[in-house]
Scaffold this motif. Structure first.
Motif, short mmCIF file in Angstrom:
data_model
loop_
_atom_site.label_atom_id
_atom_site.label_comp_id
_atom_site.label_asym_id
_atom_site.label_seq_id
_atom_site.Cartn_x
_atom_site.Cartn_y
_atom_site.Cartn_z
N SER A 19 47.38 35.76 51.23
CA SER A 19 46.84 36.27 52.49
C SER A 19 45.63 35.47 52.96
O SER A 19 45.38 35.33 54.15
CB SER A 19 46.47 37.75 52.35
N SER A 20 44.88 34.91 51.99
CA SER A 20 43.68 34.14 52.36
C SER A 20 44.04 32.85 53.10
O SER A 20 43.22 32.28 53.82
CB SER A 20 42.85 33.80 51.12
N ALA A 21 45.30 32.39 52.91
CA ALA A 21 45.74 31.18 53.61
C ALA A 21 45.84 31.41 55.12
O ALA A 21 45.97 30.46 55.89
CB ALA A 21 47.09 30.71 53.06
N GLY A 22 45.75 32.69 55.53
CA GLY A 22 45.71 32.99 56.95
C GLY A 22 44.32 32.79 57.53
O GLY A 22 44.13 32.79 58.75
N LEU A 73 38.70 31.67 45.36
CA LEU A 73 38.15 32.98 45.01
C LEU A 73 36.72 33.12 45.54
O LEU A 73 36.33 34.20 46.02
CB LEU A 73 38.18 33.18 43.50
N ALA A 74 35.95 32.04 45.47
CA ALA A 74 34.58 32.07 45.99
C ALA A 74 34.60 32.31 47.50
O ALA A 74 33.78 33.08 48.03
CB ALA A 74 33.86 30.76 45.66
N GLN A 75 35.53 31.67 48.19
CA GLN A 75 35.64 31.86 49.63
C GLN A 75 36.03 33.30 49.97
O GLN A 75 35.49 33.89 50.92
CB GLN A 75 36.70 30.90 50.20
N ILE A 76 36.94 33.86 49.20
CA ILE A 76 37.39 35.23 49.44
C ILE A 76 36.25 36.22 49.22
O ILE A 76 36.04 37.15 50.00
CB ILE A 76 38.59 35.57 48.53
N ALA A 77 35.50 36.03 48.12
CA ALA A 77 34.38 36.92 47.81
C ALA A 77 33.33 36.87 48.92
O ALA A 77 32.79 37.91 49.34
CB ALA A 77 33.76 36.54 46.47
N ASN A 78 33.04 35.67 49.40
CA ASN A 78 32.06 35.52 50.47
C ASN A 78 32.56 36.13 51.77
O ASN A 78 31.78 36.74 52.53
CB ASN A 78 31.74 34.04 50.67
N ALA A 137 38.34 44.55 41.40
CA ALA A 137 39.09 45.64 42.03
C ALA A 137 38.64 45.87 43.47
O ALA A 137 39.46 46.14 44.36
CB ALA A 137 38.93 46.93 41.22
N VAL A 138 37.33 45.74 43.71
CA VAL A 138 36.80 45.89 45.07
C VAL A 138 37.40 44.82 45.98
O VAL A 138 37.85 45.11 47.11
CB VAL A 138 35.25 45.79 45.07
N LEU A 139 37.45 43.57 45.50
CA LEU A 139 38.03 42.49 46.29
C LEU A 139 39.51 42.74 46.57
O LEU A 139 40.01 42.50 47.68
CB LEU A 139 37.86 41.15 45.57
N ILE A 140 40.22 43.22 45.55
CA ILE A 140 41.65 43.48 45.70
C ILE A 140 41.89 44.57 46.73
O ILE A 140 42.75 44.43 47.62
CB ILE A 140 42.27 43.86 44.33
N VAL A 141 41.14 45.66 46.63
CA VAL A 141 41.30 46.77 47.58
C VAL A 141 41.00 46.31 49.00
O VAL A 141 41.73 46.62 49.95
CB VAL A 141 40.39 47.96 47.19
#
Length: 454
Positions: A257-260, A272-277, A163-167
């Motif tokens: 959005s991460s593809a940006g 997901l690992a890249q997004i979390a980092n 949820a933290v990542l999503i927000v």
């Protein structure tokens, strides 16, 4: 008469449904789909939700409405041999061949890969999977209440971190989804491509395998009739289905959005690992890695246990439970070491073959009260769907195999004469035609033999 369940009872069963269906694949596939679908993410997500949520939900209802004792009983209504083949193939798919190895590789991709040098990743995978499956085997040999505790504590904790990542992705987006490039596979028919991506979660297959657990839970709570079980499954699962739908939507958005910020990854675990980092730094990645690993470990223990128990029931005079757990664990360990991307690639032809047959069985189970479980209505649609499934399997094979003249000729026939085959939906017309023919045969034989039971 059925007992009227309280709201808390519905929440209890709904929570169990969520726990059964939301695993490693549910986490990574919508993220990767979002990265590839880009500006078409929402259409792709609509298709994804159909197979990732709708079909599993119908699968649970089918087990309840049909009055069957589980997958083997339901599939055996087509033919006893089909019951064995379908049950074995399905459990091997959600077990040691694909879903079970995936629990380890997803944990590895999210947990360790971001911290390892590329030269050590193959060796790291071997060491990690050996430890992972050794622990899973130890718990599978002697299941205990620790699993319940882990499930109740870790699942909410995992969702809290997610949820933290999503927000953060909503408040501080890495890119504007509407401007993200769309990959070729999602350009012309994003809904149908998303529909097929939902196969990867394997939840429709799992619903046929685990639906009896939900049905028995409702029976234990005092609900006995097929109608009552179906209605209470819908009611208790509403919250779970809504929650899963929201999570899938947010994960797809997060991926798009991460593809940006990042290049499209090989699989959703890496993304997901890249997004979390990106949002939480190294410590956030470590926290997510620990939670995902333990949650996947819990899933692995459950799958090893379920597969071993099922094979003991199918073949009671062969191997014992402990032997099956060792065999399935060793197979899973070996398969896991081909890597997450390869596992996903290898599973696609199998899923393209099994999913239409599972959809057919689910629909027949739901409609079974209309034809009193007559075998002809089970058999005819299944044979028609099997014909289409073979074509879908061949089309999903590696390019070098499909290019062989023999397979190319077969696929040319399917493409020419089977509607929607190029979309991966070639099973639709045969399934509908088979059901209509099956019902017609049922009505004719019913009039001629009104006392015939099956």
């Amino acid at each position: 008469m059925d007992k009227k369940l309280s709201f808390s009872s519905y929440l209890l069963v709904g929570s169990m449904l969520f726990g059964l269906f939301f695993g490693a694949g549910n986490l990574i596939f919508p993220v990767h789909m979002g990265q590839e679908a880009g500006a078409n993410t929402w259409l792709a997500t609509a298709g994804f939700l159909t197979t990732a949520i709708g079909l599993p939900f119908l699968g649970v209802i089918a087990i309840g409405v049909s009055g069957s004792n589980g997958l083997f009983d339901l599939a055996s209504r087509v033919h006893p041999i089909y019951g064995y083949v379908m049950t074995i193939l399905l459990y091997l798919t959600i077990g040691p061949f694909f879903a079970l190895p995936r629990t380890a590789t997803v944990s590895y991709e999210i947990g360790l890969v971001p911290f390892l040098p590329e030269s050590f990743r193959t060796t790291g995978l071997a060491i990690f999977t050996l430890i992972f499956f050794a622990v899973a085997l130890a718990f599978s040999l002697k299941p205990n209440q620790l699993l319940v505790w882990v499930g109740k504590v870790l699942n909410p904790l995992f969702l809290a971190v997610l949820a933290v990542l999503i927000v953060l992705s909503l408040v501080l987006p890495m890119g504007t989804v509407s401007s993200i490039p769309v990959m070729e596979s999602y350009e012309s028919a994003p809904f149908f491509k998303g529909f097929l991506e939902g196969y990867n979660t394997m939840d429709a297959l799992a619903s046929l395998a685990f639906g009896i657990i939900v049905v028995n839970s409702l029976k234990d709570l005092g609900v006995k009739s097929p109608k009552g079980i179906a209605l209470d499954t819908v009611r208790s699962g509403a919250v779970s289905i809504l929650l899963m739908g929201l999570i899938y939507g947010f994960l797809a958005y997060m991926g798009a959005s991460s593809a940006g910020q990042f290049a499209v990854s090989q699989n959703g675990g890496i993304a997901l690992a890249q997004i979390a980092n990106y949002y939480l730094g190294a410590w956030g990645s470590v926290l997510l890695a620990v939670i995902v690993t333990i949650a996947c470990l819990k899933t692995a223990i459950g799958l090893i246990t379920a597969c071993s128990q099922t094979f003991c029931e199918l073949f009671p005079n062969k191997l014992n439970y402990k032997t099956y757990t060792v065999i399935f664990t060793v197979i899973s360990l070996l398969v896991a070491n081909v890597g997450l991307t390869q596992i996903i690639s290898l599973s696609i032809p199998v899923l393209m073959f099994l999913y239409p047959l599972a959809i057919c069985l689910i629909l027949l189970g739901i409609l079974s009260p209309l034809f009193h479980n007559r075998r002809c209505v089970y058999l005819i649609p299944t044979l028609f769907t099997l014909f289409a499934s073979v074509g879908d399997l061949l089309a999903a094979l590696p390019a070098q195999t499909v290019a062989h003249p023999f397979f190319a000729a077969i696929l040319a026939f399917y493409r020419q004469y089977l509607p929607f085959f190029s979309l991966g939906m070639g099973w639709v017309v045969p399934l509908v035609a088979g059901m209509l023919m099956g019902f017609l045969v049922f009505l004719i034989t019913k009039k001629k033999n009104p006392s015939r039971a099956a």
